[in-house]
Design an enzyme around this catalytic site. Sequence first.
Site, PDB file in Angstrom:
ATOM      1  N   GLY A 188       0.830  -1.205   0.000  1.00 10.83           N
ATOM      2  CA  GLY A 188       0.000   0.000   0.000  1.00 10.83           C
ATOM      3  C   GLY A 188       0.860   1.248   0.000  1.00 10.83           C
ATOM      4  O   GLY A 188       2.089   1.156   0.018  1.00 10.83           O
ATOM      5  N   SER A 189       0.227   2.414  -0.009  1.00 11.50           N
ATOM      6  CA  SER A 189       1.006   3.656  -0.151  1.00 11.50           C
ATOM      7  C   SER A 189       1.862   3.944   1.095  1.00 11.50           C
ATOM      8  O   SER A 189       3.019   4.373   0.977  1.00 11.50           O
ATOM      9  CB  SER A 189       0.074   4.834  -0.449  1.00 11.50           C
ATOM     10  N   THR A 190       1.331   3.672   2.296  1.00 11.44           N
ATOM     11  CA  THR A 190       2.119   3.949   3.511  1.00 11.44           C
ATOM     12  C   THR A 190       3.272   2.944   3.616  1.00 11.44           C
ATOM     13  O   THR A 190       4.403   3.319   3.958  1.00 11.44           O
ATOM     14  CB  THR A 190       1.225   3.884   4.770  1.00 11.44           C
TER      15      THR A 190
ATOM     16  N   GLU B 209      -0.223 -10.997   4.186  1.00 11.23           N
ATOM     17  CA  GLU B 209      -0.200  -9.917   5.185  1.00 11.23           C
ATOM     18  C   GLU B 209      -0.483 -10.457   6.586  1.00 11.23           C
ATOM     19  O   GLU B 209       0.210 -10.110   7.546  1.00 11.23           O
ATOM     20  CB  GLU B 209      -1.235  -8.838   4.829  1.00 11.23           C
TER      21      GLU B 209
ATOM     22  N   ALA C  83      -3.124   0.143   7.221  1.00  9.95           N
ATOM     23  CA  ALA C  83      -4.432  -0.470   7.477  1.00  9.95           C
ATOM     24  C   ALA C  83      -5.510   0.430   6.887  1.00  9.95           C
ATOM     25  O   ALA C  83      -5.284   1.615   6.658  1.00  9.95           O
ATOM     26  CB  ALA C  83      -4.649  -0.637   8.979  1.00  9.95           C
ATOM     27  N   ASP C  84      -6.684  -0.169   6.650  1.00  6.31           N
ATOM     28  CA  ASP C  84      -7.816   0.622   6.148  1.00  6.31           C
ATOM     29  C   ASP C  84      -8.647   1.184   7.296  1.00  6.31           C
ATOM     30  O   ASP C  84      -9.198   2.271   7.197  1.00  6.31           O
ATOM     31  CB  ASP C  84      -8.695  -0.239   5.233  1.00  6.31           C
TER      32      ASP C  84
ATOM     33  N   LYS D 216      -7.932  -4.817   6.947  1.00  4.39           N
ATOM     34  CA  LYS D 216      -6.913  -4.731   5.900  1.00  4.39           C
ATOM     35  C   LYS D 216      -7.355  -5.568   4.701  1.00  4.39           C
ATOM     36  O   LYS D 216      -8.337  -6.261   4.750  1.00  4.39           O
ATOM     37  CB  LYS D 216      -5.579  -5.287   6.412  1.00  4.39           C
TER      38      LYS D 216
END
Length: 226
Positions: free
Chosen positions: A26-28, A103, A83-84, A94
Amino acid sequence: MNDKQIVASEAAKIVKDGMVVGLGTGSTANYFIEALANRKKEEGLQITTVASSTISAIKAQSMNLFVQSINQFSKIDLYVDGADEITPKLTLLKGRGQDLVMEKLLASAADQFIVVADKSKLVSRIGEKFVVPIEVLPSAWQIVKLELEKTGATGDIRLNLNKDNIAITASGNYVLDMTFPPNLSDQSLNSVLNCIPGIIEHGIFYDLTSYVLLSDNGIIEKMYPI
Ligand code: 5RP
């Protein structure tokens, strides 16, 4: 630097020489890979990484990080991922990226699982903003869907971006994107999903988080489960 970059850089400072480090997706997580690669370049840090997805492995390798397969290890030192959704007890949602299996494996195999996020990810309960992704054995998707509907859940099988076929995960499975009744606690939902045959993995990460590094307009907060 934006909030995601700030927490990712902070997490990279935790890495010590000789560690085996799990890389999220993901981006982070991407910002973390960049910060880790910078530390390796500038300080000569000797680290081994294990990626949760092919896309993260490609990024890490392109930045000169040494990437090994998970089958070389029975445990890892540290796993850093985004995380979402994050609840006050640090239960996570997630798996938007369809790499759930790896993950959760890395999160549970790590001595420390550190979540990096900005404030937008905080919720009071799992499922508040997003559907819950449930990875299923392809041949079992209808059986699992019916079992989930018995709990009051609604939802359907995930389609690909063009909406002209079923989406396939990195592990070769299907995903059911489900919404559950709000009265089901995160703990009960996790237990229910852990017990339905045909479910390979699901996006609720219960009791796995060591702590969260959260950034809000540049201010970093370290959150522990309450
Ligand atoms: C992928 C994930 C990601 O960590 C999650 O979607 C957060 O992504 P981002 O850091 O881009 O906001 O669980 O499966």
